[in-house]
Structure formats: C-alpha cells, structure tokens
Write a protein that holds these residues in place. Structure first.
Motif, PDB file in Angstrom:
ATOM      1  N   LYS A   1       0.823  -1.208   0.000  1.00 25.96           N
ATOM      2  CA  LYS A   1       0.000   0.000   0.000  1.00 25.96           C
ATOM      3  C   LYS A   1       0.860   1.262   0.000  1.00 25.96           C
ATOM      4  O   LYS A   1       0.445   2.299  -0.524  1.00 25.96           O
TER       5      LYS A   1
ATOM      6  N   ILE B   1      -9.596  -2.456  -2.538  1.00 26.53           N
ATOM      7  CA  ILE B   1      -9.160  -2.935  -1.231  1.00 26.53           C
ATOM      8  C   ILE B   1      -9.925  -4.205  -0.910  1.00 26.53           C
ATOM      9  O   ILE B   1     -10.945  -4.506  -1.546  1.00 26.53           O
ATOM     10  N   PRO B   2      -9.475  -5.007   0.081  1.00 28.43           N
ATOM     11  CA  PRO B   2     -10.197  -6.231   0.411  1.00 28.43           C
ATOM     12  C   PRO B   2     -11.650  -5.978   0.801  1.00 28.43           C
ATOM     13  O   PRO B   2     -11.958  -5.084   1.576  1.00 28.43           O
TER      14      PRO B   2
ATOM     15  N   SER C   1      -6.308  -7.520  -2.950  1.00 30.02           N
ATOM     16  CA  SER C   1      -6.372  -6.084  -3.205  1.00 30.02           C
ATOM     17  C   SER C   1      -5.722  -5.794  -4.546  1.00 30.02           C
ATOM     18  O   SER C   1      -4.520  -6.022  -4.707  1.00 30.02           O
TER      19      SER C   1
ATOM     20  N   GLN D   1     -10.311   5.757   3.415  1.00 25.80           N
ATOM     21  CA  GLN D   1      -9.732   5.016   2.303  1.00 25.80           C
ATOM     22  C   GLN D   1      -9.133   6.020   1.330  1.00 25.80           C
ATOM     23  O   GLN D   1      -9.641   7.123   1.192  1.00 25.80           O
TER      24      GLN D   1
ATOM     25  N   THR E   1     -10.381 -10.867  -7.123  1.00 23.02           N
ATOM     26  CA  THR E   1      -9.257  -9.940  -7.289  1.00 23.02           C
ATOM     27  C   THR E   1      -8.292 -10.453  -8.351  1.00 23.02           C
ATOM     28  O   THR E   1      -7.739  -9.668  -9.131  1.00 23.02           O
TER      29      THR E   1
END
Length: 542
Positions: free
Chosen positions: A73, A428-429, A349, A225, A465
């Motif tokens: 990230k 994102i998850p 992700s 976020q 994903t």
C-alpha cells in the motif's frame, strides 16, 4: 565402449537436467516460492485451527503478513502519480485521446459482459432456492440510495483537497433524526367498563402514543480510504498539461520519471520478502475463518456459482477477446502474469497488487512502458470485472433466498447498477460489500441480507481480485496492440521524446562521466576505470 557411451549419456542428461532446472528457477524462482508460500500458509493455518489461539496471539502471528500489505500500500500513491504524469506527458494529444477512449470503452464492455455471465449462471444453477439461512440481521439501519452513491462517485473524481485525498475520500453520511409526535387531541380508543354505580358503564379513554418517526438527514462525511479515483484523474490531467508545456514542464516530468524508476527498484528488492509474508497472511485469514463444514453446507452452491462465473469470464472470455483483437496466444501472455495473480490471491487487493502487475507487464510481457503506465492505474480504479460479477450473483442469490421473483426489467437494472457500482468500488479487500447496497436497493431487496454472504466473502474476494488483475493486464496487452502505430519508436530503444511533436517535451541531455564515483574509488583505479560508465542527466533551465 558401451560403458563409456552409457556414462557419457548419463553425464550429458544430468547436465542438461541441471541446466534446465537452473534456468527454470532463474526465470520462475519467485513465482515458485510464492506458490509454495500460499500452499504452506493454507497448511499451517488449518494445522493451527485446533490450537485455539487467543485474539492477541493471532495478531502477533499475522504480523509478517500485515507488513507485506503495508509495504504494498505504501507504493500505490507514488506509483500511480509518477506513472500517469510521466507516461501521458510524453504522448501526443491525439494518441493519448484515442488510447483513453479505447481503454475506458474496453473496461466498461468487459465489466458488463462479466455481469451478464454472472446473471446467466445464477439463474441456471439457482443456488438460493431451498436454502435455509440463520443470520443475525441488523435491521432498521440507514440505507444509502443509488443517487447518493452516484453523486459520491462524481464528487470523488474532483477532490477538494489533494492531500486529504491520499488517505480519505468523500462519503455521504446518514444522520438519524427522531421526530416525536405531539400529544394527540382525540383519544385513540374508547372503552366502556362495567360499573356497579352506573348501569350504563363507565367510559375509559385510552390514548396510545405512536412510536417516534425516524428520518435520515444526509450530511457530508469521509471514509478512511485513499481516493484513488480522484488521484488518477488529477495525475492524468497534470500529465497531459505537462506534455503541452514543453521545456517549462520538463523539470516536473524528470522528477516523476525518477520517482517511477525508484519505485520499480524498491519493488524489485521487496518482492523477495513476499513469499515469507504470504505464508502468515494466508494462515492468519484461515485462523479467523468460521467452520468450513458449516460454510459449505450453507453457502456451498453460492460459492460454486461465483467461482464458475469467474472461471468462465477469466479463463475463457477474456483470453478470447485478447485473441480476437490481437491474433496472439493469450496464455503465453498470461504465463508472464502468474506472479501478479499469486500476489492478488494472497492480498485480495488489486491496488496493492498494482506494483507487481506493472513489473510483470514490463519485464515478462514486454508491454510498452507508456501504455502500461496509463492503462494499469486506470484499470485498478475502474475495471472490476470480478467484483461486478460477484455483486450480480449475490443480489440474485439473496432474492432467491427470500423467494423474491425478479422480472426481466429488474435483471436489467441489476446488470446496470452492478456495472456502475463496481466502478466506484475501491481496490481494497472486501470493498464489494460496500457497493452491494446500491445493487440491492435498486431492485427493492433488503440491504441487511448482506450478512448472509459475509462469512464466505473473504474467500471469494481473493479469486475475484485475481480476475480483476488479469483483466487489467490483458487490457494493457490489447491496447498496446491496437495503439502500436501511435508509439512506433517505443520498442526501438529510443527515448519516448524522440518523436517530433509540437507539444511533447524535448529535454536536453548532458553527458557526465562517472570515473570519480565514490564506489569506484574504493575499488581501485584499474577496476574503477574498467567499470566506468556514462550517465546522462537532464539539465533544465527554469
């Protein structure tokens, strides 16, 4: 003589085998380690499920996996901004416009196809028919309307504060307001109670106060976020304008190019930590998982439907589109993306996998750097094929559980809203659970029934994903083929600024010899001269 020939062949075969194994490990060593790490994490997680670890022990156990997620990230913001600014600044306006239209059109088309595939499969398999669910439904909570969600998406395209956009995004909050009714003037009920003193009976007035009415007022709020969509649009706009500024924009372009190269070097060094982090990341998720037998009994057919849809879309339709548009073998291209897909499976992700996807496209698939810098960040933001398919399947599954018949118009509504909602989903998850509310409310389904599928969502999230990442990478390959005439010099080893363009940046290069570098001085004069090389620096007058 026979023994010599036999010995010669044995030695030759052994050397060839060693050479083959060495070449395979050299090319695919990191991929092999990542696959082994996923299998090891699954085995370790299931072995430790019987030990009844405490919550604190699980946090400590998952710490290496948490470091992996934080490392990925950390690279998202510098990679997106530097890639888009440096990539778009070196393109002609016409070529950039054509590539942008093709990219967005392809992404929207594949997302809509994924939704249609999911709807067809869930109608054929009917996973929700006859399923009995025991869920703790929340009930009575605020429900965001589709209009508010769409407006939030547009607001996030134009962030009011760029610094704030790096760690939070706009989100409409619903504030409950209790409207207590005033005391009623007329009684609600009149009873006649028998009374010995009065033969007609005694009149009793009973007044029932109605419950307070709950109204929800919209208020501007934030969600913790990163606003990737706003950053992508701002970076793309800056890149286009920097390319039209000529020499005046060259210093900032050089900074972006240096940042991009530094990020890629950090990725090359960090990938060797990934197998170790993946083990604990996967094992920690399995430790938090509910009883697998209970999940299989309640949500088994639902999971099979989602996985079947992802398989059809990711391994049949997307490669078919790639073959029809490029006339190349799609599976040769996909083989170079296996490392990114394994990371996507472990992290769930698409934004966190973006640095690895970029590395695989540039090094293994040999996609043009300018195209990869534009197509991948945009795809990680708006192209969510797996999420759109999953939302369509989940909405119809919830309707089947509630014995709610959906007509053709409602199916069309689900397909459109699932496509639009997936664009607004963060990379994102489990971000699909947030946008699922939009799909459910569009056809009148109870949003609280999302709790029916939460238990299995973390497993399906990993596979969708993978499809999101695969779709982004195949799109980059297709756009590189369709736009190959717009970038004729990109593969010839020349710099992107070598072509004549009135709006492109032509940066003067100054030759500087590095014979006196501190690293070479420590090695000695002779060896330093042997390794001496020439570096070209951009000298820009502002």
């Amino acid at each position: 003589m026979g023994d010599r020939v036999k010995t010669f062949f044995e030695v030759t075969v052994k050397e060839d085998l060693k050479r083959t194994v060495r070449n395979f490990l050299k090319k695919n060593g990191l991929l092999t380690l990542s696959v082994i790490a996923v299998l090891t994490g699954c085995t370790l997680g299931f072995m430790l499920r019987g030990t009844q670890l405490s919550t604190q022990a699980k946090i400590y156990f998952s710490f290496p996996g948490e470091l992996l997620m934080r490392m990925l990230k950390m690279l998202i913001l510098p990679l997106i901004t530097s890639s888009l600014m440096s990539g778009l600044s070196s393109m002609e306006s016409k070529a950039c416009c054509r590539m942008g239209v093709l990219t967005v059109t392809y992404y929207l088309w594949t997302t809509f196809i994924a939704v249609v595939v999911g709807i067809m499969l869930v109608i054929i398999i009917k996973p929700g028919v006859g399923t009995e669910m025991e869920s703790n439904r929340l009930g009575g909570g605020p429900v965001m309307t589709s209009a508010d969600a769409l407006l939030d998406l547009i607001r996030n395209m134009v962030p009011s504060n760029l610094i704030e956009a790096t760690f939070q995004q706009y989100k409409t909050d619903l504030i409950p307001i209790l409207k207590v009714p005033t005391r009623t003037i007329q009684p609600n009920f009149v009873y006649v109670v028998p009374d010995e003193s009065d033969p007609k009976g005694r009149t009793v007035y009973l007044e029932l106060t109605p419950p307070p009415e709950v109204l929800y007022k919209t208020s501007p709020g934030t969600s913790q976020q990163m606003n990737v969509l706003g950053i992508v649009i701002f970076s793309a706009t800056m890149g286009l304008l920097l390319g039209r500024m000529g020499e005046r924009g060259a210093p900032l372009i050089n900074v972006c190019q240096c940042i991009n190269e530094c990020v890629m070097k950090i990725i090359n060094a960090a990938v060797w930590y990934f197998p170790f982090g993946i083990i604990f990341l996967v094992a920690g998720k399995i430790l938090d998982m509910q009883d697998p037998s209970t999940l299989g009994r309640k949500l088994g057919w639902y999971g099979i439907t989602v996985l079947a849809g992802l398989f059809v879309h990711g391994l049949i339709l997307l490669p078919l589109f790639y073959f029809l548009l490029t006339r190349k073998n799609p599976f040769t291209f996909i083989r170079g993306l296996l490392q990114a897909m394994v990371i996507a499976l472990a992290t769930s992700s698409s934004s966190a996998t973006l640095p690895i996807t970029m590395k695989c496209l540039l090094e293994n698939c040999h996609v043009d750097r300018q195209i990869a810098r534009f197509v991948l960040p945009v795809g990680a933001t708006i192209n969510m094929d797996g999420t759109a398919l999953y939302e369509a399947v989940a909405a119809i599954f919830i309707a089947q559980v509630n014995d709610y018949e959906l007509d053709f118009g409602q199916l069309v509504t689900i397909s459109i809203t699932a496509t639009a909602a997936s664009i607004g989903a963060a990379g994102i998850p489990q971000a699909g659970l947030v946008t699922m509310v939009i799909v459910l409310t569009s056809v009148g389904l109870p949003p609280d029934d999302i709790t029916l599928i939460v238990a299995i969502d973390w497993i399906l999230d990993r596979f969708r994903t993978m499809i999101n990442v695969l779709g982004d990478a195949l799109a980059a390959g297709i756009i590189a083929h369709l736009c190959r005439k717009d970038f004729p010099l990109s593969g010839s080893g020349k710099t992107p600024h070598a072509h004549n363009n009135s709006h492109s940046v032509d940066v003067p290069m100054t030759e500087i010899h590095t014979h006196k570098d501190c690293m070479f001085e420590a090695m000695g004069d002779s060896e330093g001269e042997r390794h001496a090389h020439t570096v070209y620096y951009n000298i820009c007058q502002v």
